[in-house]
Design a protein around this motif. Structure first.
Motif, short mmCIF file in Angstrom:
data_model
loop_
_atom_site.label_atom_id
_atom_site.label_comp_id
_atom_site.label_asym_id
_atom_site.label_seq_id
_atom_site.Cartn_x
_atom_site.Cartn_y
_atom_site.Cartn_z
N CYS A 35 -5.68 8.99 -15.54
CA CYS A 35 -7.03 8.90 -14.98
C CYS A 35 -7.20 9.78 -13.75
O CYS A 35 -8.31 10.21 -13.45
CB CYS A 35 -7.37 7.45 -14.63
SG CYS A 35 -7.40 6.34 -16.06
N ARG A 44 -13.83 8.85 -14.40
CA ARG A 44 -12.55 8.41 -13.84
C ARG A 44 -12.54 6.90 -13.62
O ARG A 44 -11.58 6.21 -13.94
CB ARG A 44 -12.25 9.16 -12.53
CG ARG A 44 -10.87 8.88 -11.97
CD ARG A 44 -10.51 9.76 -10.78
NE ARG A 44 -11.47 9.70 -9.71
CZ ARG A 44 -12.32 10.67 -9.38
NH1 ARG A 44 -12.29 11.82 -10.02
NH2 ARG A 44 -13.18 10.52 -8.39
N CYS A 47 -12.17 5.16 -16.88
CA CYS A 47 -10.77 5.28 -17.30
C CYS A 47 -9.91 4.24 -16.59
O CYS A 47 -9.10 3.55 -17.21
CB CYS A 47 -10.27 6.70 -17.02
SG CYS A 47 -8.54 6.97 -17.47
N TYR A 48 -10.09 4.11 -15.27
CA TYR A 48 -9.32 3.12 -14.50
C TYR A 48 -9.65 1.70 -14.94
O TYR A 48 -8.76 0.85 -15.02
CB TYR A 48 -9.58 3.28 -13.00
CG TYR A 48 -8.74 4.32 -12.33
CD1 TYR A 48 -7.36 4.22 -12.29
CD2 TYR A 48 -9.33 5.42 -11.72
CE1 TYR A 48 -6.58 5.19 -11.68
CE2 TYR A 48 -8.56 6.40 -11.09
CZ TYR A 48 -7.20 6.26 -11.08
OH TYR A 48 -6.42 7.22 -10.46
#
Length: 147
Positions: A35, A44, A47-48
């Protein structure tokens, strides 16, 4: 931003001691590390969020170990089991669940007796020394905990 710090800390804390090599990193941790390469903030974060869900589930299911496993619970206890580990080396498990490797100074040393009251003390160099009522002093290294 605190979520990113939390995820990073969780990833580091969840790494087993033996899994420091890149090819041994848990795939869920590797996914969270990927990420960091995403430039767009929203992507991002997504993704996290996805990676955190996988890590959280792995921790809850006991698939990842916390660093608490790598710290002794107590520096004293009663020997519940012990045995040999090779030349002049023994293992011992205390009633706290802590397991230790003991390094003998002499070939005549034997493993600690079951029921012995053991004490460990930390030295200046961050290693430990083991002593009990029946055995000589041993150098000791913490191996982990049975939980």
């Amino acid at each position: 931003m605190s979520k990113f710090i939390m995820l990073g800390a969780l990833a580091i804390l969840a790494l087993p001691a033996a899994a420091t090599a890149k090819d041994k990193v848990d795939p869920r941790i590797a996914k969270s590390l990927q990420c960091t390469t995403i430039a767009d903030g929203a992507q991002r974060l997504a993704c996290y969020d996805e990676a955190m869900a996988g890590l959280k589930q792995a921790l809850e299911e006991g698939e990842l170990m916390s660093t608490a496993q790598f710290k002794p619970k107590a520096l004293e206890g009663t020997v519940v089991a012990s045995g040999g580990m090779g030349f002049m080396r023994f293992w011992v498990e205390l009633d706290t669940g802590d397991r230790w490797e003991l390094i003998a100074d002499s070939m005549t040393d034997s493993p600690p007796r079951k029921g012995a009251k053991a004490k460990l003390r930390k030295s200046l160099m961050r290693n430990y020394f083991y002593t009990d009522t029946y055995s000589p002093d041993f150098q000791a290294r913490f191996l982990g905990r049975r939980d």
